[in-house]
Scaffold this motif. Structure first.
Motif, PDB file in Angstrom:
ATOM      1  N   GLN A  47       0.819  -1.217   0.000  1.00  0.00           N
ATOM      2  CA  GLN A  47       0.000   0.000   0.000  1.00  0.00           C
ATOM      3  C   GLN A  47       0.854   1.269   0.000  1.00  0.00           C
ATOM      4  O   GLN A  47       0.527   2.266   0.648  1.00  0.00           O
ATOM      5  CB  GLN A  47      -0.948  -0.003   1.199  1.00  0.00           C
ATOM      6  CG  GLN A  47      -1.909  -1.167   1.239  1.00  0.00           C
ATOM      7  CD  GLN A  47      -2.794  -1.231   0.002  1.00  0.00           C
ATOM      8  OE1 GLN A  47      -3.409  -0.239  -0.379  1.00  0.00           O
ATOM      9  NE2 GLN A  47      -2.854  -2.390  -0.635  1.00  0.00           N
ATOM     10  N   VAL A 102      -1.823   0.354   8.646  1.00  0.00           N
ATOM     11  CA  VAL A 102      -2.461   0.051   7.362  1.00  0.00           C
ATOM     12  C   VAL A 102      -3.646  -0.881   7.602  1.00  0.00           C
ATOM     13  O   VAL A 102      -3.497  -1.903   8.280  1.00  0.00           O
ATOM     14  CB  VAL A 102      -1.463  -0.611   6.399  1.00  0.00           C
ATOM     15  CG1 VAL A 102      -2.087  -0.801   5.029  1.00  0.00           C
ATOM     16  CG2 VAL A 102      -0.187   0.215   6.294  1.00  0.00           C
ATOM     17  N   ALA A 135      -7.179  -3.666   2.997  1.00  0.00           N
ATOM     18  CA  ALA A 135      -6.335  -3.258   1.874  1.00  0.00           C
ATOM     19  C   ALA A 135      -5.115  -4.161   1.757  1.00  0.00           C
ATOM     20  O   ALA A 135      -4.685  -4.499   0.642  1.00  0.00           O
ATOM     21  CB  ALA A 135      -5.905  -1.801   2.058  1.00  0.00           C
ATOM     22  N   GLY A 171      -4.343  -6.321  -1.660  1.00  0.00           N
ATOM     23  CA  GLY A 171      -3.342  -5.622  -2.462  1.00  0.00           C
ATOM     24  C   GLY A 171      -2.066  -6.432  -2.610  1.00  0.00           C
ATOM     25  O   GLY A 171      -1.938  -7.555  -2.108  1.00  0.00           O
TER      26      GLY A 171
END
Length: 269
Positions: free
Chosen positions: A130, A156, A160, A164
């Protein structure tokens, strides 16, 4: 006296009617709590034996404990003669409302479970995800905490992270340090490569397997650029990176090999 007798009769009727149910509910609660505790202990020992991740184990045990506790409470309420259908409807409606309100959090929760199960990284690994590069400090159910090279804490969301790209620099146990240096076109390339390789091999943090390499990477406008690529352990990356840059300058200066730089020419009329 008459009022007292009426209240006493009502109390006796209440005890006769609800006493056995209350006693039964208390007994069920005590026995049920004991059973839940035993089941959780057995599950804990089993997960420990199977070497479950600590975060995942704690989460699953808490989830099981709450689920069993809710079931026990519904059983106790049902024993008291209270209709539990309405309770189930309320719980279902509340669950739907909470789910709609916390879609993002549930996504992060699901991502955290996936990360803990599949383990694309672990605490201490150097990863990039990310747009953040850092060492994994903590893996929680909803977020992953990374410590960046600047010693900043990056948090984070796990949703995600799970969906990701993740680059794990630590997983293979070795990492390549890429640097580039330019030398003058008049330099002896073979000598230059030998000087740089000797400099790399003199660094105890540089691994000899895979062996470091120095190769011509580009014929630029005013220099021949060489890719200087040593390997090291992930935890030594920045030490080797900076040592390679400094060592390259010192080694080339000692060997009389020029590193081109812009020159300014002044013309006087």
């Amino acid at each position: 006296m008459k009022d007292a007798e009426i209240w006493m009769d009502k109390g006796i009727d209440f005890i006769v009617l609800y006493g056995p149910k209350i006693i039964g509910a208390i007994i069920i609660y005590i026995i049920g709590s004991w059973i839940i505790k035993k089941l959780i202990n057995v599950a804990n020992k089993g997960m420990t034996k199977q070497q479950y991740d600590e975060s995942l184990k704690r989460f699953l045990l808490n989830l099981a404990k709450w689920a069993l506790t809710v079931f026990l409470i519904l059983t106790v309420v049902s024993t008291l003669g209270v209709e539990t259908t309405s309770f189930a409807a309320v719980i279902a409606a509340a669950g739907l409302a909470i789910g709609l309100a916390l879609q993002g959090s549930l996504s992060n929760f699901a991502g955290g479970v996936l990360l803990i199960i599949f383990k694309p990284y672990k605490i201490g690994d150097l990863i990039e995800a990310q747009g953040v590069l850092g060492s994994v400090k903590e893996i929680e159910i909803f977020t992953t905490k990374l410590v960046t090279p600047e010693n900043k804490l990056a948090i984070v969301p796990n949703g995600a992270m799970a969906n990701g790209n993740i680059v794990n620099y630590t997983a293979e146990g070795k990492i390549r340090v890429d640097t580039t240096v330019g030398v003058d076109y008049g330099s002896d390339l073979q000598k230059t490569k030998e000087v740089l390789l000797a400099m790399l091999k003199s660094n105890p943090q540089v691994l000899q397997d895979p062996a470091p390499s120095v190769n011509v990477s580009e014929l630029a406008d005013s220099s021949v650029n060489l890719a200087v690529r040593p390997f090291c352990k992930p935890e030594d990356y920045w030490d080797v990176y900076f040592a390679t840059i400094e060592g390259t300058k010192k080694a080339l200066d000692s060997a009389g090999i020029e590193i081109p730089y812009p020159h300014e020419v002044q013309i006087n009329k």
